[in-house]
Design a protein around this motif. Structure first.
Motif, PDB file in Angstrom:
ATOM      1  N   ASP A  94     -43.537 -20.715 -21.175  1.00 40.60           N
ATOM      2  CA  ASP A  94     -44.479 -19.754 -20.834  1.00 40.60           C
ATOM      3  C   ASP A  94     -45.918 -20.423 -21.213  1.00 40.60           C
ATOM      4  O   ASP A  94     -46.148 -20.795 -22.450  1.00 40.60           O
ATOM      5  CB  ASP A  94     -44.166 -18.511 -21.800  1.00 40.60           C
ATOM      6  N   LEU A  95     -46.617 -20.498 -20.212  1.00 45.45           N
ATOM      7  CA  LEU A  95     -48.235 -20.857 -20.430  1.00 45.45           C
ATOM      8  C   LEU A  95     -48.950 -19.951 -20.315  1.00 45.45           C
ATOM      9  O   LEU A  95     -50.413 -20.018 -19.796  1.00 45.45           O
ATOM     10  CB  LEU A  95     -48.365 -21.996 -19.089  1.00 45.45           C
ATOM     11  N   THR A  96     -48.800 -18.543 -20.332  1.00 47.93           N
ATOM     12  CA  THR A  96     -49.487 -17.543 -19.810  1.00 47.93           C
ATOM     13  C   THR A  96     -50.771 -17.183 -20.929  1.00 47.93           C
ATOM     14  O   THR A  96     -50.481 -17.450 -22.203  1.00 47.93           O
ATOM     15  CB  THR A  96     -48.708 -16.229 -19.849  1.00 47.93           C
ATOM     16  N   VAL A  97     -51.840 -17.037 -20.372  1.00 46.91           N
ATOM     17  CA  VAL A  97     -53.064 -16.722 -21.207  1.00 46.91           C
ATOM     18  C   VAL A  97     -53.239 -15.423 -21.042  1.00 46.91           C
ATOM     19  O   VAL A  97     -53.188 -14.683 -20.051  1.00 46.91           O
ATOM     20  CB  VAL A  97     -54.405 -17.653 -20.887  1.00 46.91           C
ATOM     21  N   PRO A  98     -53.540 -14.734 -22.317  1.00 45.05           N
ATOM     22  CA  PRO A  98     -53.634 -13.265 -22.534  1.00 45.05           C
ATOM     23  C   PRO A  98     -54.938 -12.689 -21.433  1.00 45.05           C
ATOM     24  O   PRO A  98     -55.832 -13.644 -21.247  1.00 45.05           O
ATOM     25  CB  PRO A  98     -54.191 -12.910 -23.935  1.00 45.05           C
ATOM     26  N   ASP A  99     -54.571 -11.608 -20.438  1.00 48.98           N
ATOM     27  CA  ASP A  99     -55.321 -11.147 -19.587  1.00 48.98           C
ATOM     28  C   ASP A  99     -55.583 -11.905 -18.304  1.00 48.98           C
ATOM     29  O   ASP A  99     -56.510 -11.639 -17.559  1.00 48.98           O
ATOM     30  CB  ASP A  99     -56.690 -10.770 -20.164  1.00 48.98           C
ATOM     31  N   ARG A 100     -54.437 -12.721 -18.406  1.00 49.19           N
ATOM     32  CA  ARG A 100     -54.824 -13.860 -16.782  1.00 49.19           C
ATOM     33  C   ARG A 100     -53.262 -13.431 -16.194  1.00 49.19           C
ATOM     34  O   ARG A 100     -52.464 -13.157 -17.061  1.00 49.19           O
ATOM     35  CB  ARG A 100     -54.861 -15.045 -17.333  1.00 49.19           C
ATOM     36  N   GLU A 101     -53.274 -14.092 -14.936  1.00 51.28           N
ATOM     37  CA  GLU A 101     -51.904 -13.854 -14.405  1.00 51.28           C
ATOM     38  C   GLU A 101     -50.872 -14.714 -15.158  1.00 51.28           C
ATOM     39  O   GLU A 101     -51.240 -15.866 -15.366  1.00 51.28           O
ATOM     40  CB  GLU A 101     -52.084 -14.620 -13.076  1.00 51.28           C
ATOM     41  N   PRO A 102     -49.756 -14.306 -15.383  1.00 51.08           N
ATOM     42  CA  PRO A 102     -48.798 -15.217 -16.058  1.00 51.08           C
ATOM     43  C   PRO A 102     -48.244 -16.496 -15.487  1.00 51.08           C
ATOM     44  O   PRO A 102     -48.388 -16.446 -14.242  1.00 51.08           O
ATOM     45  CB  PRO A 102     -47.235 -14.157 -15.767  1.00 51.08           C
ATOM     46  N   ARG A 103     -48.382 -17.538 -16.158  1.00 53.36           N
ATOM     47  CA  ARG A 103     -48.090 -18.798 -15.716  1.00 53.36           C
ATOM     48  C   ARG A 103     -46.829 -19.620 -16.535  1.00 53.36           C
ATOM     49  O   ARG A 103     -46.516 -19.129 -17.595  1.00 53.36           O
ATOM     50  CB  ARG A 103     -49.388 -19.649 -15.700  1.00 53.36           C
ATOM     51  N   GLY A 104     -46.211 -20.495 -15.825  1.00 51.44           N
ATOM     52  CA  GLY A 104     -45.189 -21.046 -16.560  1.00 51.44           C
ATOM     53  C   GLY A 104     -44.951 -22.412 -16.207  1.00 51.44           C
ATOM     54  O   GLY A 104     -45.705 -23.048 -15.100  1.00 51.44           O
ATOM     55  N   ALA A 105     -43.914 -23.183 -16.963  1.00 46.60           N
ATOM     56  CA  ALA A 105     -43.606 -24.549 -16.463  1.00 46.60           C
ATOM     57  C   ALA A 105     -42.148 -24.579 -16.592  1.00 46.60           C
ATOM     58  O   ALA A 105     -41.386 -23.920 -17.314  1.00 46.60           O
ATOM     59  CB  ALA A 105     -44.046 -25.340 -17.307  1.00 46.60           C
ATOM     60  N   ILE A 106     -41.500 -25.231 -15.537  1.00 47.26           N
ATOM     61  CA  ILE A 106     -39.891 -25.754 -15.490  1.00 47.26           C
ATOM     62  C   ILE A 106     -39.739 -27.021 -16.020  1.00 47.26           C
ATOM     63  O   ILE A 106     -40.480 -28.061 -15.568  1.00 47.26           O
ATOM     64  CB  ILE A 106     -39.323 -25.608 -14.180  1.00 47.26           C
ATOM     65  N   ASP A 107     -38.871 -27.188 -17.212  1.00 43.35           N
ATOM     66  CA  ASP A 107     -39.035 -28.409 -17.877  1.00 43.35           C
ATOM     67  C   ASP A 107     -37.449 -28.751 -17.521  1.00 43.35           C
ATOM     68  O   ASP A 107     -36.532 -28.158 -18.126  1.00 43.35           O
ATOM     69  CB  ASP A 107     -39.324 -28.028 -19.230  1.00 43.35           C
ATOM     70  N   ALA A 108     -37.175 -29.876 -16.882  1.00 41.86           N
ATOM     71  CA  ALA A 108     -35.744 -30.021 -16.411  1.00 41.86           C
ATOM     72  C   ALA A 108     -35.362 -31.653 -16.766  1.00 41.86           C
ATOM     73  O   ALA A 108     -36.064 -32.384 -16.674  1.00 41.86           O
ATOM     74  CB  ALA A 108     -35.516 -29.834 -15.020  1.00 41.86           C
ATOM     75  N   ARG A 109     -34.217 -31.664 -17.311  1.00 43.91           N
ATOM     76  CA  ARG A 109     -33.769 -33.158 -17.565  1.00 43.91           C
ATOM     77  C   ARG A 109     -32.575 -33.377 -16.421  1.00 43.91           C
ATOM     78  O   ARG A 109     -31.891 -32.673 -16.218  1.00 43.91           O
ATOM     79  CB  ARG A 109     -32.783 -33.080 -19.024  1.00 43.91           C
ATOM     80  N   ILE A 110     -32.752 -34.380 -15.534  1.00 47.76           N
ATOM     81  CA  ILE A 110     -31.858 -34.871 -14.537  1.00 47.76           C
ATOM     82  C   ILE A 110     -31.193 -35.824 -14.815  1.00 47.76           C
ATOM     83  O   ILE A 110     -31.822 -36.835 -15.169  1.00 47.76           O
ATOM     84  CB  ILE A 110     -32.888 -34.747 -13.050  1.00 47.76           C
ATOM     85  N   GLN A 111     -30.247 -36.140 -14.395  1.00 44.29           N
ATOM     86  CA  GLN A 111     -29.202 -37.122 -14.731  1.00 44.29           C
ATOM     87  C   GLN A 111     -28.687 -37.725 -13.602  1.00 44.29           C
ATOM     88  O   GLN A 111     -28.064 -37.318 -12.636  1.00 44.29           O
ATOM     89  CB  GLN A 111     -27.991 -36.944 -15.634  1.00 44.29           C
TER      90      GLN A 111
END
Length: 238
Positions: A94-111
């Motif tokens: 979760d990269l959300t900053v209060p009072d702003r639109e929710p933001r995020g990141a997908i963190d994947a390990r690929i083999q």
């Protein structure tokens, strides 16, 4: 060495510059890209039996990973990752900053071929303060380097080439070329970014600029070609 291809693309909910909703055009652009992994932003799909956009864009060729940041009563909206390669692990940040639109990141390990690499796909906010906080959070997540190859990509919404988020991320990954990707019909701003560490792994980075890409979304995609060290290469180097 193992060659792989990755891309990042803000699909603008499949609304083109003509304001027409057309998932078919976006899927055509994805077919043109023909990459092993694609990070998508502004993906909207429905949970009530309606149109499953992510499934449609996967086309039976990719494993889809949703990273929703906005949840409605019958829909979800946010990031996504499509991969032809086996996914070992997925974390959502979760990269959300209060009072702003929710933001995020997908963190994947690929083999693949005996090696594991990490890919972090994100979409930063629109305000300067917001992007600075989100860049700091990303830096906390990726330091120290956990895998032999790590990729950070997405729509950073950072149009200030001298802005702190870009300077911080350039230091963490080494500077990569910037290409104007927005607006798609007449690109002026380098909002979409891709970094790789070690930088030597990155062999080619380019903006995908085709007639259909210029109308399918308000962003153009970025496409990268990488050469990953295989386990044999790593053992030899050690």
């Amino acid at each position: 060495m193992l060659g792989i291809t990755v891309a990042t693309y803000n699909i603008h909910r499949c609304y083109g510059i003509d304001r027409r909703f057309s998932p078919e055009r976006i899927r055509k652009v994805l077919e043109e890209l023909d990459t092993d992994i694609i990070a998508l932003q502004e993906v909207e799909t429905y949970d009530d039996g309606g149109f499953d956009l992510l499934k449609f864009l996967s086309g039976g060729q990719y494993q889809p990973i949703a990273g929703p940041t906005l949840l409605r009563h019958n829909a979800q909206y946010g990031n996504a990752l499509l991969s032809r390669l086996p996914i070992k692990q997925v974390l959502q940040h979760d990269l959300t900053v209060p009072d702003r639109e929710p933001r995020g990141a997908i963190d994947a390990r690929i083999q693949t071929s005996g090696i594991t690499f990490r890919i972090v796909a994100t979409h930063f906010g629109l305000s300067i303060r917001e992007r600075r906080l989100q860049a700091q959070r990303i830096l906390e997540l990726i330091e120290p380097q956990a895998e032999s190859v790590e990729i950070l990509l997405g729509d950073l919404n950072e149009w200030f080439l001298w802005g702190r988020p870009l300077r911080w991320l350039h230091r963490a990954f080494a500077k990569t070329p910037s290409f104007a990707t927005f607006p798609a019909c007449f690109p002026l701003l380098a909002l979409d970014r891709l970094w790789v560490r070690p930088n030597i792994v990155l062999k080619r980075l380019q903006r995908h600029d085709s007639p259909i890409a210029r109308i399918a979304s308000d962003h153009l995609p970025l496409r990268a070609e990488l050469e990953l060290p295989t386990r044999l290469t790593l053992d030899t180097q050690a």
